[in-house]
Enzyme design. Structure first.
Site, mmCIF file in Angstrom:
data_model
loop_
_atom_site.group_PDB
_atom_site.id
_atom_site.type_symbol
_atom_site.label_atom_id
_atom_site.label_comp_id
_atom_site.label_asym_id
_atom_site.label_seq_id
_atom_site.Cartn_x
_atom_site.Cartn_y
_atom_site.Cartn_z
ATOM 1 N N ASP A 54 -3.004 6.114 11.771
ATOM 2 C CA ASP A 54 -2.155 5.627 10.674
ATOM 3 C C ASP A 54 -0.879 6.459 10.660
ATOM 4 O OD1 ASP A 54 -0.924 4.815 8.371
ATOM 5 O OD2 ASP A 54 -2.645 5.127 7.048
ATOM 6 N N HIS A 99 1.360 5.237 6.446
ATOM 7 C CA HIS A 99 1.124 5.831 5.135
ATOM 8 C C HIS A 99 1.300 7.346 5.222
ATOM 9 C CE1 HIS A 99 -1.192 1.969 5.054
ATOM 10 N NE2 HIS A 99 -0.570 1.887 3.888
ATOM 11 N N SER A 128 0.809 -1.217 0.000
ATOM 12 C CA SER A 128 0.000 0.000 0.000
ATOM 13 C C SER A 128 0.844 1.270 0.000
ATOM 14 C CB SER A 128 -0.934 0.007 1.212
ATOM 15 O OG SER A 128 -0.189 -0.170 2.412
#
Length: 602
Positions: free
Chosen positions: A566, A569, A323
């Site tokens: 998160d 990312h 990702s």
């Protein structure tokens, strides 16, 4: 007789005396007349030479007498005449007109070699305005090598063509930057040198040398410009630009604030997945979008979207990995899409609007007949299932088989691989009854060894299936995480971070897995370019989505929003944009190397 002789002698003596007096008078008048005639002829001859350009330009005698050492051969006749009289009458009270300096007929443009070369493309702001680490273009006056102007060379790599600029209404030159049909003009009183590439026209301005408060000087003529273009100066300039990048460690540097970023307005790109769209998810601050990466030994060229699309014309650029590579892929699609006027000509091939759960996606740029694609493969080797003893299925990771979609992208023109984050998860890090080779399942295998085996399988596949004459291969390194107080699944946080790390002592140790990767790549036959972004991302603890990872929180997330963050990312716009800027620089380097090889072969 004696008396007559005496009288004759007296008369003759008087006559001779009279004649002598007459001749003396005549001699004096002739001399004066001759002198006047000579002076008149000399003045007429002097004026003729002074006002006859074809004559004085070819007469070395005239040049030596009527031109002072500091005056160029192109000085006006009035200046020459004044110089003449001043040389003969140094104490004269007549004022001497000093001519304005002019460029000699053959203007010398030099681009000194330096590894500290400034690269600026349209819209880039140079934070080092003092001129440090900048390429210099110097115009020398006459033969005395007096520097009259220094400018920063602003251009991507390409053929440099020197051309003249038009006169502005204010008496200066127009500094013109042409970018995607938009022309921006700024007036500078100086000699303009336009540096032209295939896809953008960039102008650097050299100021004229002022004389006694006047705006005297001369501009480069179109004939001179055409003579200069394609010559040794342009070639040397290109070599200097590329040499700076090729001999620079791009990944050793720092982040600097730059208000000219991001490449696209926050919230303007509908292609960003929700988990990366911090702006739409309500993040209130925006400084994380306004930083650029600056290597210590050189400057990165700003990503020129139109130029990159031209490089990609008719080609496939494919990202394969986890990702974090999807993060980079979405960043590049948004950067390139923003530069396209007709957005309807940029679309996902299968009509998809979300990409988080999809195995692959491809964006088409119709006007350029190119695609920017993503294939999901967190490990680069194949995830597997085998029957368990109780009839259920057991998940394993086949360290000896490349991932399933490899045949779909092996003929692509540019491939960017990555893997790393999934090797830190509990199942892979423990390595118990999970790793498989052939029919053998390891009861326990160290994750570093498993990582080495998987990368060896990937490397062998690349060597066997990739044609290096057609395909450029890149591997993007590990992207740093910044969980504080726990891990991604145990309450780790980063929501209160708004500034990058500035003290290197707070950076993490280099991941051992990346040293494994470097060792594997050294043993490959196929050249692979390593995008070692680990250190540059370690500074950016401020740029993760943190609590701004989604809009609609679950009831549990609403009760404890800080528990669900998160910190792996990156927000978009943000840090992955700089990864793509580095990728762009690497493509320029590869293109330059290929051109050099072709020239050597010819």
């Amino acid at each position: 007789m004696a008396d007559a002789t005496k009288n004759l002698s007296r008369g003759g003596g008087n006559l001779i005396s009279d004649l002598r007096s007459s001749f003396s008078l005549l001699r004096t008048r002739s001399t004066v007349a001759f002198a006047y005639c000579f002076m008149f002829a000399f003045v007429v001859f002097t004026l003729f030479l002074a006002f006859n350009p074809s004559g004085n330009s070819s007469s070395p005698w005239f040049n030596n007498i009527f031109t002072s050492p500091s005056t160029s051969s192109d000085s006006s006749s009035g200046s020459q005449f004044s110089s003449f009289f001043s040389s003969f009458f140094p104490n004269s009270s007549q004022p001497v007109n000093t001519p304005a300096p002019s460029l000699q007929t053959k203007t010398n443009l030099t681009l000194p070699r330096s590894q500290n070369t400034t690269f600026q493309l349209p819209g880039e702001k140079n934070e080092e305005s003092s001129g440090k680490n900048q390429s210099q273009v110097t115009v020398y006056e006459n033969s005395r090598s007096n520097q009259t102007g220094i400018t920063t060379l602003q251009t991507p790599v390409g053929n440099l063509n020197i051309s003249s600029s038009s006169q502005s209404s204010s008496g200066g030159k127009k500094d013109t930057v042409k970018e995607e049909g938009v022309v921006r003009n700024t007036t500078n009183k100086g000699v303009a040198v336009a540096v032209k590439t295939t896809n953008s026209n960039l102008t650097a301005t050299l100021p004229k040398k002022q004389n006694n408060g006047t705006s005297g000087g001369s501009s480069l003529s179109k004939k001179q410009s055409n003579r200069t273009s394609g010559g040794s100066s342009a070639k040397q300039g290109k070599e200097n630009l590329m040499g700076s990048l090729m001999h620079c460690n791009i990944f050793d540097g720092r982040w600097v604030k730059d208000d000219s970023y991001p490449f696209y307005p926050p919230g303007s790109c509908p292609l960003i997945d929700e988990q990366f769209n911090c702006f739409l998810n309500g993040r209130p601050d925006g400084d994380y979008q306004k930083h650029k990466w600056k290597p210590k030994g050189c400057n990165l060229p700003r990503l020129n979207e139109s130029n990159l699309l031209e490089l990609l014309r008719g080609k496939r650029l494919v990202f394969i990995g986890d990702s974090l590579n999807r993060n980079m892929w979405e960043s590049l699609v948004c950067i390139l899409r923003n530069s396209v006027k007709d957005k309807s000509k940029v679309f996902e091939a299968a009509g998809r609007r979300e990409f988080r759960t999809e195995g692959s996606s491809s964006f088409i740029f119709k006007d350029y007949n190119c695609s920017v694609e993503f294939f999901r493969s967190p490990f680069l080797v194949q995830e597997w299932e085998i029957p368990d003893t109780n009839g259920s299925k057991k998940e394993t990771l086949r360290l000896d088989i490349i991932e399933r979609s490899s045949d779909q992208y092996k003929s692509a023109d540019i491939i960017v691989f990555n893997t790393g984050h999934w090797w830190t998860h509990e199942k892979t890090s423990k390595g118990k009854d999970y790793y498989q080779e052939g029919s053998h399942i390891y009861e326990e295998l160290d994750v570093a060894e498993a990582f080495r085996k998987a990368l060896t399988t990937w490397a062998r596949w690349v060597d066997a299936n990739i044609n290096p004459n057609k395909t450029l291969v890149f591997f993007r390194g590990y992207s740093a995480s910044h969980f504080s107080g726990g891990q991604w699944n145990s309450g780790g946080q980063c929501d209160n971070e708004t500034d990058p790390i500035k003290n290197e002592t707070y950076l993490s140790a280099y991941p051992p897995k990346m040293r494994v990767l470097e060792k594997v790549m050294k043993g490959m036959k196929t050249p692979v370019s390593y995008l070692n972004i680990t250190r540059m991302t370690d500074y950016r603890k401020d740029a993760h989505p943190s609590i701004y990872r989604k809009q609609n929180l679950s009831e549990e997330e609403k009760r404890s929003p800080l528990r669900y963050q998160d910190c792996s990312h990156w927000c978009l716009p943000g840090v992955p944009d700089s990864w793509n800027e580095i990728l762009y620089a690497q493509l320029l380097i590869k293109l330059n190397q290929k051109q050099q090889q072709q020239q050597q072969q010819q």
